[in-house]
Design a protein around this motif. Structure first.
Motif, PDB file in Angstrom:
ATOM      1  N   GLY A 137      19.695  -7.562   2.291  1.00  0.00           N
ATOM      2  CA  GLY A 137      20.272  -7.768   1.024  1.00  0.00           C
ATOM      3  C   GLY A 137      19.125  -8.563   0.375  1.00  0.00           C
ATOM      4  O   GLY A 137      17.953  -8.291   0.319  1.00  0.00           O
ATOM      5  N   PRO A 138      19.398  -9.523  -0.748  1.00  0.00           N
ATOM      6  CA  PRO A 138      18.644 -10.031  -1.615  1.00  0.00           C
ATOM      7  C   PRO A 138      17.682 -11.041  -0.947  1.00  0.00           C
ATOM      8  O   PRO A 138      18.188 -11.768   0.217  1.00  0.00           O
ATOM      9  CB  PRO A 138      19.757 -11.083  -2.314  1.00  0.00           C
ATOM     10  N   VAL A 139      16.480 -11.221  -1.258  1.00  0.00           N
ATOM     11  CA  VAL A 139      15.393 -12.227  -0.789  1.00  0.00           C
ATOM     12  C   VAL A 139      15.275 -13.221  -1.989  1.00  0.00           C
ATOM     13  O   VAL A 139      14.893 -12.688  -3.287  1.00  0.00           O
ATOM     14  CB  VAL A 139      14.418 -11.305  -0.634  1.00  0.00           C
ATOM     15  N   PHE A 140      15.401 -14.247  -1.751  1.00  0.00           N
ATOM     16  CA  PHE A 140      15.127 -15.311  -2.736  1.00  0.00           C
ATOM     17  C   PHE A 140      13.713 -15.978  -2.924  1.00  0.00           C
ATOM     18  O   PHE A 140      13.240 -16.329  -1.843  1.00  0.00           O
ATOM     19  CB  PHE A 140      16.180 -16.585  -2.628  1.00  0.00           C
ATOM     20  N   GLU A 186      14.324 -21.346 -13.931  1.00  0.00           N
ATOM     21  CA  GLU A 186      13.979 -19.925 -13.583  1.00  0.00           C
ATOM     22  C   GLU A 186      14.106 -19.954 -12.099  1.00  0.00           C
ATOM     23  O   GLU A 186      13.584 -20.610 -11.330  1.00  0.00           O
ATOM     24  CB  GLU A 186      12.698 -19.580 -14.254  1.00  0.00           C
ATOM     25  N   ILE A 187      14.709 -18.628 -11.546  1.00  0.00           N
ATOM     26  CA  ILE A 187      14.645 -18.133 -10.265  1.00  0.00           C
ATOM     27  C   ILE A 187      14.309 -16.705 -10.259  1.00  0.00           C
ATOM     28  O   ILE A 187      14.728 -16.030 -11.093  1.00  0.00           O
ATOM     29  CB  ILE A 187      15.939 -18.373  -9.590  1.00  0.00           C
ATOM     30  N   ASP A 188      13.710 -16.172  -9.169  1.00  0.00           N
ATOM     31  CA  ASP A 188      13.581 -14.710  -9.096  1.00  0.00           C
ATOM     32  C   ASP A 188      14.029 -14.362  -7.826  1.00  0.00           C
ATOM     33  O   ASP A 188      14.008 -14.848  -6.638  1.00  0.00           O
ATOM     34  CB  ASP A 188      11.905 -14.682  -8.856  1.00  0.00           C
ATOM     35  N   VAL A 189      14.812 -13.195  -7.950  1.00  0.00           N
ATOM     36  CA  VAL A 189      15.560 -12.708  -6.758  1.00  0.00           C
ATOM     37  C   VAL A 189      14.913 -11.108  -6.625  1.00  0.00           C
ATOM     38  O   VAL A 189      14.838 -10.504  -7.472  1.00  0.00           O
ATOM     39  CB  VAL A 189      17.119 -12.738  -6.857  1.00  0.00           C
ATOM     40  N   PRO A 213       0.796  -1.317  -0.010  1.00  0.00           N
ATOM     41  CA  PRO A 213       0.012  -0.223   0.010  1.00  0.00           C
ATOM     42  C   PRO A 213       0.700   1.320   0.009  1.00  0.00           C
ATOM     43  O   PRO A 213       0.325   2.258  -0.383  1.00  0.00           O
ATOM     44  CB  PRO A 213      -0.819  -0.149   1.441  1.00  0.00           C
ATOM     45  N   ASP A 214       2.017   1.371   0.317  1.00  0.00           N
ATOM     46  CA  ASP A 214       2.987   2.411   0.535  1.00  0.00           C
ATOM     47  C   ASP A 214       3.960   2.447  -0.802  1.00  0.00           C
ATOM     48  O   ASP A 214       4.659   3.273  -0.811  1.00  0.00           O
ATOM     49  CB  ASP A 214       3.754   2.322   1.774  1.00  0.00           C
ATOM     50  N   GLN A 215       3.507   1.691  -1.575  1.00  0.00           N
ATOM     51  CA  GLN A 215       4.508   1.611  -2.732  1.00  0.00           C
ATOM     52  C   GLN A 215       5.838   1.726  -2.772  1.00  0.00           C
ATOM     53  O   GLN A 215       6.583   2.504  -3.275  1.00  0.00           O
ATOM     54  CB  GLN A 215       3.781   2.488  -3.964  1.00  0.00           C
ATOM     55  N   ARG A 216       6.301   1.020  -1.751  1.00  0.00           N
ATOM     56  CA  ARG A 216       7.755   0.813  -1.469  1.00  0.00           C
ATOM     57  C   ARG A 216       8.375   0.252  -2.633  1.00  0.00           C
ATOM     58  O   ARG A 216       7.811  -0.820  -3.376  1.00  0.00           O
ATOM     59  CB  ARG A 216       8.305   0.116  -0.166  1.00  0.00           C
ATOM     60  N   ASP A 217       9.487   0.717  -3.287  1.00  0.00           N
ATOM     61  CA  ASP A 217      10.108   0.120  -4.299  1.00  0.00           C
ATOM     62  C   ASP A 217      11.260  -1.038  -4.191  1.00  0.00           C
ATOM     63  O   ASP A 217      12.023  -1.006  -3.026  1.00  0.00           O
ATOM     64  CB  ASP A 217      10.721   1.077  -5.211  1.00  0.00           C
ATOM     65  N   LEU A 218      11.186  -2.075  -5.189  1.00  0.00           N
ATOM     66  CA  LEU A 218      12.259  -3.000  -4.938  1.00  0.00           C
ATOM     67  C   LEU A 218      12.704  -3.217  -6.374  1.00  0.00           C
ATOM     68  O   LEU A 218      12.229  -3.023  -7.395  1.00  0.00           O
ATOM     69  CB  LEU A 218      11.704  -4.152  -4.505  1.00  0.00           C
ATOM     70  N   VAL A 219      13.872  -3.979  -6.394  1.00  0.00           N
ATOM     71  CA  VAL A 219      14.234  -4.531  -7.757  1.00  0.00           C
ATOM     72  C   VAL A 219      14.226  -5.783  -7.958  1.00  0.00           C
ATOM     73  O   VAL A 219      14.427  -6.848  -6.882  1.00  0.00           O
ATOM     74  CB  VAL A 219      15.881  -4.102  -8.045  1.00  0.00           C
ATOM     75  N   VAL A 220      13.669  -6.339  -9.268  1.00  0.00           N
ATOM     76  CA  VAL A 220      13.559  -7.822  -9.361  1.00  0.00           C
ATOM     77  C   VAL A 220      14.491  -8.125 -10.397  1.00  0.00           C
ATOM     78  O   VAL A 220      14.410  -7.681 -11.446  1.00  0.00           O
ATOM     79  CB  VAL A 220      12.077  -8.250  -9.603  1.00  0.00           C
TER      80      VAL A 220
END
Length: 823
Positions: A220-223, A291-294, A150-157
């Motif tokens: 750091g990264p989240v898998f 495939e993996i997503d980080v 809801p707060d539209q916090r950003d991340l990189v995928v």
């Protein structure tokens, strides 16, 4: 003297690069370039040691960028796909390992395999990195930024797929490494004590139950998929031997033993070079993919609730949301240019530049870069905001000028050097470096945006007191005994800070002109006062330039040029680029605002610069010892407005190529410019100057804005808005741009007349005819079409024959279609 961690980083990187045939190690691209042509000569005025200069990555600041519009932090993507969230203390990189043979395939290394990179589409800030090994294994990495919750916090995928291009069975380990050094460097630590970049990893921990990594005090990264193997490495023995970092590492363990150490936690209080590797086994055949997503948290996340929110939206949905946003924004809103096939890439680059400015906007402040330039300058932002307003991103322009400019307006009673504090536009940058151009720039940008937004918005009226009137009075009252702005360092490309520069005075003139016109438009009683200030600065500037030109003639100079300032008589070097502002962006030549003689001298100055300092692009050896991409575009724009489209086109061609440099076959940038373009990178290391140079950020917001403005004005620009408003149509379009049966189109283009403009241009070479359909036009504005195809023979407008008036075809307001036949 180098600090311990700087010396250790230098030694580890150098030994890893020198011994890469024995033990592969992911040495960043920028460090490889430094070692490729090493020199002990470094910028000792900025850094205390060669190790500190290397650790800061002062020379090869090239990378790609992803981010979210209007959010604070961007993420950088390296030439091998490495991901660096700018203010987080780690970098994430992917590679491949074959346990059966012990081979380690790192995309950073030239012999690791083939690396290709591109943007997913011109309007999508999604970086695609493809890595294919000699064994026929390929991974494709798609990296983008988005928001969650809801707060539209950003991340990189980063979504990584592994496949077999030949369809043959392939198996091995897909690995992800968490490293301290990223595309921007290891640590910037200069003599001023600034630590803009500090990527030291002194503590690293893997939390398998949460499928995430802790780096120092942050996440750091989240898998999405838990790794099957992992290992965390540090310096538990507090060793000061650089070789220990190479022998006690995941890369050594994989090559020598085929597995990772399984440790969950490590520290390094010596050099901050902790690292970790996580591995997923794969087996693919035919068209199968693994495939993996980080996910990389960019905003602040903490606690189980935030972790659930970070993971809450499937990666495919985040990717689609990112695609939908940028498609709607860049293809559905604002200026939509469509260029014919030979120059369609100019439209692609236009959309990329738009996205870069939107990403570099931090809550309405456009910053000129993501790292060392991640701050707000009046100078850069005036051009950036104007570019945004003229390509359709008006909400951003209005917030920047209407909200953030007043916050930089000084109300205090003190002094800034020889000048009053009250009425001055500027924060720490402008105050510390005496950037006296900022008031002219603020007034110019406010006035231009008031024109673009139209009278109904009342933008200028809302800012007039005190932000326009009193800023204009500041220019009037804070000048030297000659009536010029004081000595300062308004832009580092102008020369020394202890001298005055005409750049400041030209901006003051343009700002006062816009302030006086704004006062007239809203009926303010100070209009006459502001015109008086304009006339006084005009007189002082004109008198000074005439004295300099006369003195240079007296000394025997045979070339006419306006140097950087009155203290630089006879200085024929590249700092004279400041004079290009006379044409662009200030347009002081329209109406010869400084007089016909100075107008002519300014035109000669362009030719002098071209003859001495252009080899493809503008070489700025006087201050930067590098090419200047945005300075090249300023010069190209000046030539466009001065009526020389041929030189404009040549400079544009160099600029476009400079946005896609390649070194040793590898893409260094993907449609972006830094402030300085290094001679080695520009020449694929055929030219490596002795001596130091320094690189700014990439993408550079000012450069992106210059490209938007240049392409827009190539397609059309306004003239004489206040007396005889008219538009130049296709003034920079070259004949080879429009082949047979292709059209050039412009839709929904904002204008300084407050209403949009659009047209279609078609060329029929067989009939030697150019036809232009006006699809949108401001009321009461006439048109000029400078025909570049040949000598004009006849003109018709809406079926009526018009008089031929030379190559500039004059078309009355209200025309819907006109045709030009040429010889």
């Amino acid at each position: 003297m180098a600090q311990t961690h700087e010396w250790m980083f230098y030694e580890v990187m150098w030994r890893a690069w020198a011994g890469r045939d024995r033990l592969p190690y992911p040495v960043p691209w920028w460090a490889q370039q430094a070692f490729r042509r090493w020199s002990d000569d470094f910028d000792s005025g900025t850094y205390e040691s060669k190790e500190a200069a290397l650790a800061s990555n002062a020379l090869y600041r090239y990378w790609h960028m992803v981010g979210v519009k209007d959010h604070r932090q961007e993420s950088l993507i390296g030439q091998a796909g490495e991901i660096e969230p700018v203010y987080d203390k780690y970098c994430l990189a992917f590679f491949l390992h074959d346990p059966a043979t012990g081979s380690l395939r790192l995309p950073q290394l030239p012999d690791g395999g083939l690396v290709q990179q591109r943007m997913a589409a011109p309007h999508l800030p999604v970086v695609l990195t493809t890595f294919r090994t000699p064994e026929g294994v390929e991974f494709v990495q798609r990296t983008f930024a988005s928001t969650v919750g809801p707060d539209q916090r950003d991340l990189v995928v980063s979504r990584v797929t592994v496949g077999s291009p030949t369809g043959q069975p392939r198996e091995g380990l897909l690995c992800a490494a968490v490293l301290p050094a990223g595309p921007s460097g290891f640590q910037r630590h200069d003599r001023n004590g600034r630590q803009v970049t500090d990527r030291r990893l002194t503590f690293l921990r893997h939390l398998p139950d949460e499928r995430r990594v802790e780096t120092n005090a942050g996440w750091g990264p989240v898998f999405d998929t838990p790794p099957e193997q992992y290992g965390v490495y540090g310096n538990t023995d507090h060793s000061f031997d650089p070789d220990s970092y190479l022998t006690h590492s995941a890369f050594h363990d994989l090559v020598v033993g085929g597995k990772l150490n399984g440790a969950l936690e490590a520290q390094d209080q010596v050099a901050g070079l902790c690292s970790a590797v996580f591995a997923w086994p794969f087996r693919v055949v035919d068209d199968e993919v693994f495939e993996i997503d980080v996910r990389l948290p960019v905003d602040l996340f903490s606690g189980p609730g935030d972790l659930a929110e970070l993971r809450g939206t499937p990666s495919a949905e985040l990717e689609q949301a990112n695609r939908d946003f940028w498609t709607a924004k860049l293809l559905g809103q604002g200026l939509q240019p469509s260029l014919p096939r030979p120059v369609a890439h100019l439209t692609d680059l236009f959309r990329q530049a738009r996205s870069q400015l939107l990403i570099l906007s931090d809550h309405g402040e456009i910053h000129p870069g993501p790292t060392v330039y991640d701050s707000f300058w009046i100078r850069d932002s005036s051009v950036e905001a104007t570019a945004c307003s003229l390509v359709g991103d008006s909400a951003l322009a209005e917030r920047q000028l209407g909200t953030h400019y007043p916050l930089r307006f000084n109300h205090g009673p003190g002094r800034i050097g020889p000048c009053a504090e009250y009425g001055f536009y500027g924060g720490p940058h402008e105050k510390d470096d005496r950037e006296w151009d900022s008031n002219g720039q603020a007034l110019w940008a406010i006035g231009r945006y008031d024109r673009t937004s139209g009278p109904r918005s009342a933008f200028g009226a809302r800012l007039y007191v005190p932000y326009v009137r009193d800023a204009a009075r500041w220019i009037r009252d804070n000048r030297d005994q000659y009536g010029l702005l004081h000595s300062g360092w308004s832009a580092e490309h102008l020369g020394e800070r202890d001298k005055p520069h005409y750049w400041d005075d030209l901006w003051a003139l343009a700002g006062l002109y816009e302030a006086a016109r704004l006062a007239e438009r809203i009926g303010a009683p100070e209009a006459g006062e502001l015109w008086g200030a304009f006339d006084d600065v005009k007189r002082a500037t004109g008198d000074s330039i005439r004295w300099v030109l006369g003195e240079q003639r007296r000394r025997g100079a045979w070339e006419t040029y306006i140097p950087t300032g009155p203290a630089d008589v006879g200085r024929l070097d590249s700092t004279m680029i400041g004079a290009a502002a006379y044409f662009h962006p200030l347009r002081l030549h329209m109406g010869s605002k400084l007089g016909d003689d100075i107008d002519l001298a300014a035109r000669f100055t362009l030719d002098t610069m071209y003859a001495h300092f252009v080899t493809g692009g503008f070489r700025h050896e006087a201050a930067w010892n590098a090419y200047g991409p945005y300075l090249t575009m300023q010069l190209a724009h000046a030539y466009l407005l001065a009526g020389d489209p041929e030189r404009m086109d040549a400079l544009l061609g160099w600029t476009v190529a400079a946005g896609f440099p390649r070194v040793a076959g590898r893409a260094v940038a993907l449609g972006a410019w830094n402030e300085q373009h290094a001679f080695p990178v520009a020449s694929d290391f055929r030219e490596v100057p002795y001596g130091r140079w320094y690189m700014g950020d990439i993408p550079h917001g000012w450069a992106a804005a210059e490209y938007l403005l240049l392409l827009r004005d190539i397609l059309f620009f306004e003239a004489d808005e206040d007396r005889d408003p008219h538009l130049y149509i296709a003034p920079g379009v070259r004949p080879h741009w429009v082949p047979d049966r292709e059209r050039l189109m412009v839709d929904d283009a904002p204008t300084l007349f407050g209403s949009p403009f659009g047209y279609r241009l078609a060329h029929d070479p067989a009939e030697r005819t150019v036809t232009v359909d006006i699809t949108q036009a401001p009321e009461g504005v006439r048109f000029i079409y400078p025909c570049r195809f040949g000598e004009v023979r006849s003109v018709s407008a809406d079926g009526r024959e018009l008089a031929v008036t030379g190559q500039d075809v004059r078309v009355p307001a209200g025309t819907g279609r006109f045709s030009v036949t040429y010889a």
